[in-house]
Design a protein around this motif. Structure first.
Motif, mmCIF file in Angstrom:
data_model
loop_
_atom_site.group_PDB
_atom_site.id
_atom_site.type_symbol
_atom_site.label_atom_id
_atom_site.label_comp_id
_atom_site.label_asym_id
_atom_site.label_seq_id
_atom_site.Cartn_x
_atom_site.Cartn_y
_atom_site.Cartn_z
ATOM 1 N N VAL A 192 0.819 -1.150 0.052
ATOM 2 C CA VAL A 192 0.092 0.038 -0.063
ATOM 3 C C VAL A 192 0.707 1.219 0.118
ATOM 4 N N TYR A 193 2.097 1.027 -0.337
ATOM 5 C CA TYR A 193 3.035 2.228 0.208
ATOM 6 C C TYR A 193 2.699 3.522 -0.944
ATOM 7 N N ALA A 194 2.010 2.909 -2.052
ATOM 8 C CA ALA A 194 1.806 4.203 -3.074
ATOM 9 C C ALA A 194 0.594 4.916 -2.634
ATOM 10 N N ASP A 195 0.014 4.341 -1.684
ATOM 11 C CA ASP A 195 -1.577 4.964 -1.748
ATOM 12 C C ASP A 195 -1.643 5.970 -0.278
ATOM 13 N N TYR A 196 -0.445 5.919 0.397
ATOM 14 C CA TYR A 196 -0.597 6.858 1.765
ATOM 15 C C TYR A 196 0.717 7.688 1.931
ATOM 16 N N ASP A 197 0.486 8.667 2.871
ATOM 17 C CA ASP A 197 1.500 9.661 2.938
ATOM 18 C C ASP A 197 2.571 9.130 4.188
ATOM 19 N N GLY A 198 2.268 8.265 4.842
ATOM 20 C CA GLY A 198 2.978 7.771 5.882
ATOM 21 C C GLY A 198 2.335 6.609 6.607
ATOM 22 N N PHE A 199 3.168 5.873 7.507
ATOM 23 C CA PHE A 199 2.848 4.564 8.016
ATOM 24 C C PHE A 199 2.699 4.630 9.521
ATOM 25 N N VAL A 200 1.976 4.023 9.956
ATOM 26 C CA VAL A 200 1.884 3.722 11.545
ATOM 27 C C VAL A 200 1.807 2.017 11.905
ATOM 28 N N VAL A 201 2.909 1.609 12.575
ATOM 29 C CA VAL A 201 2.665 0.081 12.782
ATOM 30 C C VAL A 201 2.633 -0.006 14.222
ATOM 31 N N LEU A 202 1.566 -0.617 14.666
ATOM 32 C CA LEU A 202 1.101 -1.149 16.131
ATOM 33 C C LEU A 202 1.781 -2.414 16.511
ATOM 34 N N HIS A 203 2.420 -2.373 17.421
ATOM 35 C CA HIS A 203 3.300 -3.643 17.749
ATOM 36 C C HIS A 203 3.437 -3.690 19.322
ATOM 37 N N GLY A 204 3.523 -5.066 19.753
ATOM 38 C CA GLY A 204 4.154 -5.295 21.190
ATOM 39 C C GLY A 204 5.448 -4.739 21.330
ATOM 40 N N THR A 205 5.598 -4.236 22.691
ATOM 41 C CA THR A 205 6.775 -3.563 23.149
ATOM 42 C C THR A 205 7.902 -4.626 23.335
ATOM 43 N N ASP A 206 7.677 -5.906 23.731
ATOM 44 C CA ASP A 206 8.674 -6.815 24.106
ATOM 45 C C ASP A 206 9.845 -6.828 22.955
ATOM 46 N N THR A 207 9.209 -6.928 21.611
ATOM 47 C CA THR A 207 10.275 -6.985 20.450
ATOM 48 C C THR A 207 10.251 -6.041 19.474
ATOM 49 N N MET A 208 9.713 -4.877 19.975
ATOM 50 C CA MET A 208 9.344 -3.767 19.037
ATOM 51 C C MET A 208 10.787 -3.155 18.596
ATOM 52 N N GLY A 209 11.789 -3.148 19.130
ATOM 53 C CA GLY A 209 13.100 -2.830 18.974
ATOM 54 C C GLY A 209 13.799 -3.721 17.973
ATOM 55 N N TYR A 210 13.432 -4.711 17.768
ATOM 56 C CA TYR A 210 13.955 -5.805 16.797
ATOM 57 C C TYR A 210 13.111 -5.456 15.379
ATOM 58 N N THR A 211 11.914 -5.500 15.589
ATOM 59 C CA THR A 211 10.869 -5.175 14.382
ATOM 60 C C THR A 211 11.381 -3.791 13.849
ATOM 61 N N ALA A 212 11.736 -2.823 14.489
ATOM 62 C CA ALA A 212 11.963 -1.432 13.819
ATOM 63 C C ALA A 212 13.271 -1.671 13.373
ATOM 64 N N SER A 213 14.280 -2.121 13.798
ATOM 65 C CA SER A 213 15.322 -2.443 13.107
ATOM 66 C C SER A 213 15.352 -3.208 12.006
#
Length: 361
Positions: free
Chosen positions: A79-100
């Motif tokens: 959906v990258y072409a359809d929006y101006d920005g993106f928010v991913v809602l995620h659990g905190t325990d491994t959020m740093g891994y997913t963000a990386s």
């Protein structure tokens, strides 16, 4: 009006029940629509429109795997072409891994991706979820930072620099070795000079050809990440060679990289058997990363004889990369099919602002 795509993957922010477990996307979407200032798909007073989508199976982030990182990236790319920005809602325990991981997967990113979650569910009367969600929407729409970021407790961090620092407090994340990119108070403050520059137009994901190339690469990655393992091994007083051998030789699928959480400035035992086990792993093609288990600071692998021993065994300095970034970066590079020698070169190169090379004396 900016349009933001919100991807709900699970986590505490969307949990309910006793014990807590993630609710469905439909339930979470209905709950958000009841929140003050977020009804009808609009952030009131901010000229921001949003839609909430979900992954096929919302997860507690403790159950996230590298395959899930790729699946999240694929859903955003779709959906990258359809929006101006993106928010991913995620659990905190491994959020740093997913963000990386997402920071490495999205080469050519020219829009803002914000990952957030909460320490208390949105379904609770007292929570930090509403502030984090609404703040993340503002950050995604208004900062113009072309990076994967992590937003928590009014601060926006570079995603591959953020780590969880508190299991209970609402200030759950920090960025020990790099300043915050933005802060939200009565006004939004953006540290533009700290942000990565946008990619050249021909290399940006807003280019249809480049976006298609990313989608094809992610499809290859979805299979590749299941074919190898990259463990993390924390050093401790008394660790011996058999522990290294058990991890390197006993893990399936086979180990192709190993993140060492060493002492202090990257030091480890001088025990010849222990170093011999690491040396054999290195000779067998396992890329050894020398990270520090200390929260802040950098690895100086040659400063002490105990660090030099790891270097002679084949370990390479992670400098000030977080363990989360080292792990995600190793997986990203290995999934490309690169040889160990090339992976080592890339691991000590700055790909997405994850490493400060000049920090080593």
């Amino acid at each position: 009006m900016k349009s933001i795509y919100v991807l709900y993957t699970g986590g505490t922010i969307g949990s309910a029940g006793d014990p807590l477990a993630p609710m469905s996307t439909a339930q979470f979407r209905a709950l958000v629509n009841q929140m003050p200032g977020l009804s009808d798909g609009l952030v009131q007073g901010e000229q921001i429109r949003y839609v909430i989508d979900g992954t096929p199976q919302p997860l507690d982030s403790s159950n996230m795997t590298p395959s899930d990182w790729v699946a999240i990236a694929q859903q955003l790319a779709g959906v990258y072409a359809d929006y101006d920005g993106f928010v991913v809602l995620h659990g905190t325990d491994t959020m740093g891994y997913t963000a990386s991981a997402l920071s490495f997967l999205f080469q050519g990113l020219d829009k803002t991706v914000v990952i957030t979650g909460s320490q208390l569910p949105l379904s609770y009367t007292v929570n930090d979820a509403l502030a984090n969600l609404s703040g993340a929407l503002v950050m995604a729409a208004k900062t113009g930072i072309p990076e994967v970021t992590l937003y928590f407790d009014f601060l926006l961090f570079r995603g591959n620099r953020a780590v969880k620092v508190n299991a209970n407090a609402v200030h759950a994340f920090d960025s020990p070795n790099f300043p915050a990119l933005a802060a939200l108070g009565t006004q939004l403050t953006v540290q533009t000079a700290l942000a990565l520059p946008p990619p050249p137009a021909a290399q940006a994901l807003s280019s249809p050809g480049r976006l298609q190339a990313l989608k094809e690469q992610l499809q290859r990655f979805s299979a590749a990440v299941t074919e190898f393992s990259v463990p993390i091994m924390s050093l401790y007083p008394g660790i011996n060679a058999s522990t290294v051998e058990a991890i390197v030789n006993g893990t399936r699928p086979p180990v192709s990289g190993l993140v060492l959480l060493a002492f202090g400035a990257g030091n480890g035992p001088s025990n010849p058997a222990f170093l011999g086990a690491l040396s054999r792993a290195n000779a067998g093609g396992v890329v050894l990363m020398d990270n520090t288990q200390v929260l802040a600071g950098t690895v100086s692998i040659d400063a002490y004889a105990t660090g030099e021993g790891l270097a002679k065994a084949g370990a390479i300095s992670a400098y000030d990369m977080t363990p989360e970034a080292s792990l995600a970066k190793l997986i990203y590079l290995r999934a490309q099919g690169l040889a160990p020698a090339e992976i080592k070169v890339q691991m000590v190169s700055d790909l997405r602002g994850e490493i400060t090379l000049e920090s080593q004396p």
